[in-house]
Design a protein around this motif. Structure first.
Motif, short mmCIF file in Angstrom:
data_model
loop_
_atom_site.label_atom_id
_atom_site.label_comp_id
_atom_site.label_asym_id
_atom_site.label_seq_id
_atom_site.Cartn_x
_atom_site.Cartn_y
_atom_site.Cartn_z
N UNK A 175 -8.84 3.04 -9.99
CA UNK A 175 -7.83 3.38 -8.99
C UNK A 175 -6.61 4.03 -9.63
N UNK A 176 -6.21 3.53 -10.79
CA UNK A 176 -5.03 4.09 -11.43
C UNK A 176 -5.31 5.47 -11.99
N UNK A 177 -6.49 5.63 -12.61
CA UNK A 177 -6.82 6.93 -13.19
C UNK A 177 -6.98 7.99 -12.12
N UNK A 178 -7.34 7.58 -10.89
CA UNK A 178 -7.55 8.54 -9.82
C UNK A 178 -6.49 8.37 -8.73
N UNK A 179 -5.35 7.79 -9.07
CA UNK A 179 -4.34 7.51 -8.07
C UNK A 179 -3.81 8.79 -7.44
N UNK A 180 -3.97 8.90 -6.14
CA UNK A 180 -3.48 10.07 -5.40
C UNK A 180 -2.89 9.59 -4.09
N UNK A 181 -1.94 10.33 -3.53
CA UNK A 181 -1.37 9.93 -2.24
C UNK A 181 -2.41 10.04 -1.13
N UNK A 182 -2.25 9.22 -0.10
CA UNK A 182 -3.20 9.26 1.02
C UNK A 182 -2.93 10.47 1.91
N UNK A 183 -1.71 11.02 1.83
CA UNK A 183 -1.40 12.23 2.59
C UNK A 183 -0.16 12.89 2.01
N UNK A 203 7.33 18.22 1.55
CA UNK A 203 8.37 17.40 0.93
C UNK A 203 8.17 15.91 1.08
N UNK A 204 6.99 15.49 1.56
CA UNK A 204 6.74 14.06 1.80
C UNK A 204 5.33 13.71 1.33
N UNK A 205 5.20 12.55 0.71
CA UNK A 205 3.88 12.03 0.33
C UNK A 205 3.83 10.55 0.69
N UNK A 206 2.66 10.10 1.10
CA UNK A 206 2.46 8.69 1.45
C UNK A 206 1.48 8.08 0.45
N UNK A 207 1.89 6.95 -0.14
CA UNK A 207 1.09 6.28 -1.16
C UNK A 207 0.72 4.88 -0.69
N UNK A 208 -0.48 4.45 -1.04
CA UNK A 208 -0.91 3.08 -0.75
C UNK A 208 -0.88 2.30 -2.06
N UNK A 209 0.15 1.48 -2.23
CA UNK A 209 0.35 0.71 -3.46
C UNK A 209 0.72 -0.72 -3.10
N UNK A 210 0.10 -1.66 -3.76
CA UNK A 210 0.36 -3.07 -3.48
C UNK A 210 1.47 -3.62 -4.37
N UNK A 211 2.26 -4.53 -3.79
CA UNK A 211 3.22 -5.28 -4.59
C UNK A 211 4.62 -4.73 -4.65
N UNK A 212 4.94 -3.71 -3.85
CA UNK A 212 6.28 -3.13 -3.93
C UNK A 212 7.08 -3.26 -2.64
N UNK A 213 6.51 -3.92 -1.64
CA UNK A 213 7.20 -4.10 -0.36
C UNK A 213 7.52 -5.58 -0.15
N UNK A 214 8.50 -5.83 0.72
CA UNK A 214 8.94 -7.20 0.96
C UNK A 214 8.05 -7.94 1.96
N UNK A 215 7.10 -7.23 2.58
CA UNK A 215 6.26 -7.86 3.60
C UNK A 215 4.80 -7.60 3.27
N UNK A 216 3.96 -7.63 4.30
CA UNK A 216 2.52 -7.45 4.08
C UNK A 216 2.09 -5.99 4.10
#
Length: 342
Positions: free
Chosen positions: A268-276, A280-293
């Motif tokens: 996952x890390x070696x192929x880490x790419x944004x989901x969209x 000027x905007x990118x969306x990433x799916x990453x665990x452990x950096x938000x205060x909620x679920x």
């Protein structure tokens, strides 16, 4: 006397310098199958208001400037995947980020920061990880770092090189953004080391061997379990040997799952790419950096920016993330799709 003119078949011809005698029509081949129109993503975009989210200023419990969040996440993801290889202990990566982004008026650089830089240099120069101990007040590793960057293909600003050439005092004058840039550059360079890549691949090979061995063991134990059930007429509950086999099957499954998780995390890390990615905007799916679920982060960046670490990151509430996920799904749809319904 009027002479009739026979109209040519096919396309209307024209003479040099004249306009066509009639409209030229190009036929369009109609795709097979029944097609039904779905609304364009632009039209749907007008209907859906995409939430911007809340600006991220805290990563892994460490408060920092918004422009340093992206670089901090990059380093923490590196540690999450390759911490075992570089012997980065649990909680150590967070401490490194805290020390780097903390007060620049500290008299000394923490030993954990100095040791990681020195060990990364050891990997790049010698091709292996060799833990080194540096005194807190020493600046040997900083001068060594300056020389390596100067002699290598790493791109660094003259200001950074000038500071590093002055040893400890110069390093402390660097901003947290510059320190994170230097650290992430070393991490990337270490991963490109041929010997280290060989070592990583060897670890992946070990994980695959564990999966094969655990799978074979699980299969063998299940066969024994089935044979025992046939012999005892299906009544194996409470049998000591049967319980022992059941425990071994469970253990084999756990070993296999752990090895599979290890392979997945590295991949996952070696192929880490944004989901969209949008303008000027990118969306990433990453665990452990938000205060909620939630686990989707929004990155805003400027392609024309000449300075690094100018992007900003935003997190979402659970309701906001649902809207974002719906938006990502909508954007992935095509304008036309084949309808196979009868």
């Amino acid at each position: 006397m009027v002479h009739s003119v026979k109209r040519p078949k096919g396309k209307c011809k024209k003479r040099r310098g004249e306009e066509p005698a009639g409209p030229t029509v190009h036929s369009v081949k109609r795709p097979k199958g029944n097609l039904r129109r779905i609304e364009s993503t632009d039209a749907l975009k007008d209907e859906i208001v995409i939430p911007k989210g809340t600006l991220v200023t805290c990563v892994a419990g460490v408060e920092m400037q918004p422009e340093d969040v992206g670089a901090a996440i990059q380093f923490l993801e590196f540690c999450r995947s390759f911490g075992e290889i570089f012997q980065i202990r649990k909680g150590q990566s967070e401490k490194i980020v805290k020390d780097i982004t903390g007060d620049r008026q500290l008299r000394e650089v923490s030993s954990v920061v100095a040791e990681l830089h020195a060990n990364l240099l050891s990997v790049m120069e010698n091709g292996n990880y060799k833990p080194l101990k540096y005194p807190k007040h020493g600046d040997t590793w900083i001068r060594k770092l300056s020389k390596y960057i100067t002699d290598s293909t790493l791109h660094a600003k003259d200001f950074i090189l000038d500071c590093l050439s002055h040893g400890l005092s110069g390093y402390k004058n660097l901003s947290p953004s510059h320190k994170l840039d230097v650290l992430n550059s070393l991490c990337d360079e270490a991963l490109s080391s041929e010997k280290l890549r060989t070592r990583i691949e060897a670890r992946e090979g070990v994980a695959r061997q564990k999966i094969r061995a655990a799978t074979e063991k699980e299969k063998e134990l299940k066969e024994r379990q089935n044979d025992m059930a046939k012999t005892m007429g299906g009544e194996i509950a409470g049998n000591e040997e049967a319980n022992n086999i059941f425990c071994q099957i469970k253990e084999a499954k756990e070993v296999k799952q752990a090895a599979m998780n290890e392979l997945e995390e590295r991949g996952c890390v070696l192929r880490s790419t944004p989901v969209m990615v949008d303008k000027g905007v990118a969306y990433w799916k990453l665990d452990g950096y938000c205060d909620n679920n939630t686990n989707i982060l929004r990155q805003e960046f400027d392609k024309e920016a000449t300075m690094k670490n100018q992007d900003k990151w935003f997190m979402f509430s659970e309701d906001e993330q649902k809207v974002v996920e719906n938006h990502v799904t909508t954007r992935s749809q095509r304008p036309w799709r084949k309808d196979n319904r009868v």
